[in-house]
Design an enzyme around this catalytic site. Structure first.
Site, mmCIF file in Angstrom:
data_model
loop_
_atom_site.group_PDB
_atom_site.id
_atom_site.type_symbol
_atom_site.label_atom_id
_atom_site.label_comp_id
_atom_site.label_asym_id
_atom_site.label_seq_id
_atom_site.Cartn_x
_atom_site.Cartn_y
_atom_site.Cartn_z
ATOM 1 N N SER A 104 -8.123 3.546 -1.107
ATOM 2 C CA SER A 104 -7.830 4.314 -0.324
ATOM 3 C C SER A 104 -8.697 5.873 -1.371
ATOM 4 O O SER A 104 -8.432 5.599 -2.016
ATOM 5 C CB SER A 104 -6.045 4.648 -0.449
ATOM 6 O OG SER A 104 -6.042 3.397 0.265
ATOM 7 N N HIS B 207 1.696 4.220 0.888
ATOM 8 C CA HIS B 207 1.010 2.515 0.370
ATOM 9 C C HIS B 207 2.913 2.872 -0.061
ATOM 10 O O HIS B 207 2.815 1.575 -0.612
ATOM 11 C CB HIS B 207 0.243 2.764 0.261
ATOM 12 C CG HIS B 207 -1.437 2.450 0.835
ATOM 13 N ND1 HIS B 207 -1.769 1.801 1.802
ATOM 14 C CD2 HIS B 207 -1.831 3.248 1.084
ATOM 15 C CE1 HIS B 207 -2.311 2.020 2.042
ATOM 16 N NE2 HIS B 207 -2.837 3.706 2.033
#
Length: 436
Positions: free
Chosen positions: A299, A374
């Site tokens: 990410s 997340h």
């Protein structure tokens, strides 16, 4: 659009056509905004199905023709019908308290619903009504920064869209090179994390070891809602370039890397969709590929560079006092090409990134939107990768850093609950060492 969708749309079109004969829109007088407002108020109070669908179709068609200034005027007028009757709510709540039951509960629920919610719910009856309302919220979000008074309107829309785009109504599709060209073209257009330059780039992301999964909603035809790109790798990849440039079919792949997640509809911003997508995709990959034992994201650290620059250039901030002069070396163009600067900057930069992801919070949650996403899904901050994205965009956005968030299917529910209830963050031992 599938056959069922076409059939349903044709039915609503036919009903709307029948309803048009009962409407007398020739009596409408005034500006385009005044006319659409009159139709909107009529729709709120109307109960007939055919004329209701016809009214909804008229409103959608007229809204699409409004200019930007007229849309703002329309929204400002609708604010008047976002209010609720507090006295009525109190009365209904007392009735439920004194006489609990389905009838009194339903009456309380009705009193909480604004006329504006009724309007948007009934506009949804129009052919392509859902698509129109998603676009309407997109327009509204554009106005909000300069017109915060429109927030109640946005709240009403968000409540409705959250229920309409419940994961139970969404369809998960695995896309490949044989998927309809019209859908693949949209994937190219909607990809904002790692740009897809052309059809060859896209084909490389749809090989045997590269997947793309997307959520679709029946009311939006063949327009994806959100999609995730996945790479099967050997071990947890720490560089996006190694994924984008690797099209070979290596053996012994044991890890699925979620390296790009894209929301396709701006009108669905802040509607929770991605968390369900990740879990569904992980489950499907595990079922189809039993050799895949590890699931992780790769990410971006969105906004890290902008945040760190502000901290370093602020005379008031005492963060990183010891390393501030070293970190400032990374503010100079081309710093990453100088081995001496890179060697000096690496450790303090990694520590600064850890602080940004874990310590910088707003209302008890990380300020970084990707971290919030997340952690909220139950993932663990597993590793911060030096030069994980060496592209110009990666260097400008996060000094090249990228992060792995690990999805341990056995722990994600516990991590999710711990985060939602206590604000706890799941962090690996190796990342915690950066705090030392």
């Amino acid at each position: 659009m599938n056959k069922l969708g076409k059939f349903t749309k044709s039915i609503f079109e036919s009903i709307a056509d029948a309803g048009e004969t009962l409407l007398d829109i020739t009596k409408l007088r005034g500006t385009p905004v005044q006319e659409i407002l009159e139709l909107s108020y009529d729709l709120v109070s109307h109960k007939g199905l055919a004329t209701g669908i016809a009214l909804a179709r008229q409103i959608v068609a007229r809204y699409n023709k409004l200019k930007k200034k007229e849309k703002l005027e329309y929204f400002q007028a609708l604010i008047k019908i976002t209010e609720v009757d507090i006295r009525e709510i109190k009365m209904k709540a007392e009735a439920l308290y004194n006489n609990p039951g389905p009838e009194t509960r339903e009456e309380l629920h009705k009193s909480l619903k604004t006329k504006c919610q009724k309007l948007f719910s009934r506009m949804n009856m129009a052919p392509n009504g859902t698509k129109a309302i998603v676009k309407l919220r997109e327009d509204l979000l554009d106005f909000l920064p300069e017109h915060p008074e429109l927030k109640p309107l946005e709240v009403d829309l968000k409540l409705l869209l959250t229920s309409w785009f419940n994961p139970g109504f969404l369809v998960l599709r695995k896309l490949d090179w044989d998927t309809e060209a019209s859908i693949l073209e949209k994937i190219i257009r909607y990809e904002t994390v790692h740009n897809i330059g052309n059809w060859n780039d896209l084909k490389q992301r749809l090989t045997e070891s590269r997947y793309c999964f997307a959520y679709f909603h029946p009311a939006l035809e063949d327009d994806p809602i959100i999609f995730v790109e996945v790479a099967l790798t050997k071990g947890i990849a720490g560089s996006v370039q190694s994924i984008l440039n690797d099209s070979s079919n290596k053996t012994k792949r044991n890890t699925a890397i979620f390296y790009s997640i894209n929301n396709c509809q701006r009108g669905l911003k802040r509607i929770p969709l991605g968390n369900f997508l990740i879990k569904m995709v992980a489950t499907q990959i595990a079922k189809e590929n039993p050799e895949i034992k590890t699931f992780s994201s790769l990410s971006p650290v969105t906004g890290f560079a902008e945040w760190l620059k502000k901290v370093l250039l602020s005379n008031k901030s005492k963060l990183f006092e010891k390393d501030s002069e070293t970190l400032k070396m990374a503010l100079n163009p081309g710093w990453h090409k100088n081995p001496t600067i890179v060697r000096k900057v690496k450790k303090p930069m990694m520590k600064a990134c850890y602080h940004y992801l874990v310590k910088e919070k707003r209302k008890g949650r990380p300020v970084n939107p990707v971290a919030r996403f997340h952690f909220g899904n139950g993932a663990e901050l597993y590793r911060i990768n030096w030069m994980g994205n060496s592209s110009e965009h990666g260097l400008n956005d996060s000094f090249g850093l990228m992060v792995n968030y690990l999805y341990n299917l056995k722990n994600i529910e516990f991590n999710h609950e711990n985060y939602m209830v206590h604000g706890g963050l799941a962090i690996s031992k190796s990342v915690k060492k950066l705090e030392e």
